[in-house]
Design a protein around this motif. Structure first.
Motif, short mmCIF file in Angstrom:
data_model
loop_
_atom_site.label_atom_id
_atom_site.label_comp_id
_atom_site.label_asym_id
_atom_site.label_seq_id
_atom_site.Cartn_x
_atom_site.Cartn_y
_atom_site.Cartn_z
N LYS A 292 -9.75 9.31 -5.21
CA LYS A 292 -9.12 9.29 -3.88
C LYS A 292 -7.82 10.09 -3.83
O LYS A 292 -7.27 10.29 -2.75
N MET B 242 -3.71 7.78 -3.21
CA MET B 242 -4.03 9.00 -2.48
C MET B 242 -2.91 10.03 -2.58
O MET B 242 -3.18 11.23 -2.61
N ASP C 243 -6.23 2.81 -8.47
CA ASP C 243 -7.56 3.29 -8.11
C ASP C 243 -7.63 3.74 -6.65
O ASP C 243 -8.50 4.55 -6.29
N ASP C 244 -6.73 3.22 -5.84
CA ASP C 244 -6.73 3.60 -4.42
C ASP C 244 -5.68 4.67 -4.12
O ASP C 244 -5.47 5.02 -2.96
N PHE D 123 -2.91 -2.03 -5.23
CA PHE D 123 -3.48 -1.47 -4.00
C PHE D 123 -2.65 -0.32 -3.43
O PHE D 123 -2.84 0.06 -2.27
N GLU E 125 -1.46 3.11 -2.20
CA GLU E 125 -2.14 4.31 -1.72
C GLU E 125 -1.19 5.50 -1.62
O GLU E 125 -1.59 6.62 -1.90
N LYS F 12 -8.94 9.98 -10.61
CA LYS F 12 -8.80 9.16 -9.40
C LYS F 12 -9.49 9.88 -8.24
O LYS F 12 -9.02 10.92 -7.77
N LYS G 273 0.81 -1.21 0.00
CA LYS G 273 0.00 0.00 0.00
C LYS G 273 0.85 1.27 0.00
O LYS G 273 0.46 2.27 -0.62
#
Length: 555
Positions: free
Chosen positions: A506, A484, A481-482, A458, A460, A504, A437
């Motif tokens: 997020k 941040m 897609d996740d 995944f 972030e 995106k 992540k």
């Protein structure tokens, strides 16, 4: 006539002490005539010893020189006879004791507090001639009629733990803890240890209580403030398992007391005192808390090294020492604490190279960041820590490449290597870390393309700033897609700015400044999540379009 006169003088003077002359005795007629005419017949006899007044037997014996000598000899002899009897009795007791304790006679002493033992006992061979006075006293087991002092009884268990030399130093934490046990802590009784299983129980509690007292005087005690003392209830007369505050600390889905907590058997299993103003060194006696599972002393002012005696804490699951002033090398014995799940030594002053930790199969979180002077490479053997979920080595002086074995950490969620001198390309095996992540690689010397990141769906947080990465960003847009945070500033990225990045929902931070991006800035779609955007120092051909107003969350 001469004869008669002399004879008359002799017999007329009854009190005369002159001895009778037997060769001048008077005749029978003269005696008869004398007493007959004077009517004093029968004649008086000279007083003999038998006619004197009779005296007692004691008075007669008192004047007898033989009797007096006999009494004198008897008076002189009686004390010696008494001493001899006492000595014979003592010798008999010693022989009986030797027969009952043959090991002690041979110089073998049984001590309490041996590391790693479930009953806190170990046997140590000691030459009988080399034993100190304290060890000699130990050969006589405590009994109900023992005349030993409380100090002597306590020393039987505490001296083997800390040693006589340190206990004699009145300024040492060990000596102060012993003094507290003997003179203040009267809640556990007189230290008269009964035989049987209760002996082991009391010995365990005494040593455990002593170790916690040493820890108190080493790191917790302050002569100027008493807040921590009252907070954790250290040195309270109540059971040491209740030396804690409220349930405030939660980690790994478990709840712990602030302070000391024990299991159902009364053995200390956790010491949790983060951010508590502790100052001092970790005492070696901590090795005797062999049931300890959690040791959290983070955020204090501890200094010195991690004591080698900690290698005996084989049940330790969490060792958290972040944010102190600890020094020295990271000890190799950590690899033997195979039950460790969390190990944090961040924000200290450790030096040297990274140790081999291949045997820590249960370790899930490892943090050696912010030590500044850790050097060397990341060991390839670390790939065997397959349970690892978080690895942080940021802000050190590590060099070399990221080993391919990193791909064996298939449970890895968080990889932070910021602020080192690592180089080379990202290994293709990194794609095996499918659950990753957070990937923090900024401020290194990495190079090559970023295609491998496209296999990590995944992600972030991706921090790649201040490296030498190349390639285009288009290949990364299929996933993320996740995502941040994406900071890839100050690299050598080429190509155009993908419009898909702004879809995106997020993404909050996008920093791509200081690269070699070209083309025109796209029309920005409506976006309510992006809060920070930096695109300067690139090669875009147009100005910022008016559609930037569609990025509603920009500040």
């Amino acid at each position: 006539m001469m004869s008669s006169h002399k004879a008359s003088n002799i017999f007329d003077n009854d009190d005369d002490d002159t001895e009778t002359r037997h060769d001048q005795l008077p005749s029978v007629e003269e005696i008869h005539h004398k007493y007959y005419h004077k009517k004093v017949w029968p004649p008086k006899r000279k007083t003999s010893r038998a006619d004197l007044p009779r005296r007692s037997f004691a008075e007669k014996n008192a004047e007898d020189p033989i009797y007096r000598r006999t009494v004198l000899v008897a008076c002189i002899s009686l004390p010696f006879i008494f001493v001899a009897v006492v000595i014979m009795l003592l010798l008999g007791i010693i022989r009986l004791n030797d027969a009952a304790h043959p090991d002690e006679h041979l110089g073998v002493t049984e001590t309490v507090g041996g590391p790693g033992s479930s009953v806190w006992k170990s046997t140590t061979a000691v030459p009988a001639t080399a034993r100190s006075s304290v060890r000699i006293r130990m050969t006589v087991p405590p009994t109900a009629t023992s005349t030993k002092t409380r100090m002597e009884l306590a020393l039987e268990y505490i001296e083997p733990v800390s040693g006589a030399a340190v206990l004699e130093d009145k300024k040492s934490s060990q000596s102060r803890a012993l003094d507290w046990i003997v003179h203040v802590d009267t809640g556990i009784g007189s230290l008269e240890v009964p035989a049987g299983s209760s002996e082991q129980l009391l010995a365990h509690r005494l040593v455990q209580r002593y170790v916690l007292a040493v820890l108190y005087y080493d790191v917790l005690f302050s002569p100027h403030e008493n807040s921590e003392h009252s907070k954790f209830a250290f040195l309270h007369r109540k059971n040491e398992c209740k030396w804690h505050d409220t349930l405030d600390y939660t980690a790994a889905e478990q709840v712990y007391y602030y302070g000391v907590a024990c299991n159902d058997e009364g053995r200390v299993t956790s010491i949790v005192m983060p951010n508590s103003g502790l100052q001092g060194t970790i005492p070696p006696e901590i090795e005797l808390l062999t049931s300890l599972r959690v040791l959290n002393l983070s955020g204090n002012r501890l200094y010195g090294t991690l004591p080698p005696e900690m290698s005996n804490l084989l049940n330790l699951e969490e060792a958290l020492f972040a944010g102190n002033h600890l020094t020295g090398t990271i000890p190799d014995y950590l690899d033997t604490l195979t039950r460790l799940q969390q190990l944090s030594l961040s924000d200290n002053f450790f030096n040297g190279t990274l140790p081999d930790l291949a045997h820590l199969k249960q370790l899930t979180h490892l943090d050696f960041s912010n030590n500044l002077v850790l050097t060397g490479t990341i060991p390839a053997s670390w790939g065997e820590m397959t349970a690892l979920r978080g690895l942080s080595l940021s802000s050190n002086h590590l060099d070399g490449v990221l080993p391919a074995q990193i791909g064996d950490m298939t449970n890895l969620r968080d990889l932070r290597l910021t602020g080192n001198f690592l180089e080379g390309t990202l290994p293709d095996t990194l794609k095996n870390c499918m659950h990753l992540k957070n990937l923090y690689l900024e401020n290194n010397q990495f190079s090559g393309e970023l295609d491998v990141l496209g296999s990590l769906p995944f992600l972030e947080g991706v921090l790649l700033a201040d490296n030498e990465f190349e390639g285009e960003l288009d290949a990364l847009m299929e996933y993320f897609d996740d995502l941040m945070i994406l900071d890839a500033s100050n690299n050598r990225l080429r190509g155009t700015l993908p419009r898909e990045l702004f879809r995106k929902d997020k993404l909050k931070v996008l920093d791509l400044h200081g690269n070699m991006l070209t083309g025109v800035l796209p029309n920005f779609p409506d976006n309510y999540s992006l809060e920070y955007l930096a695109l300067h120092n690139n090669a875009f051909r147009n100005d910022v379009p008016a559609s930037v107003s569609n990025l509603r969350a920009l500040t």
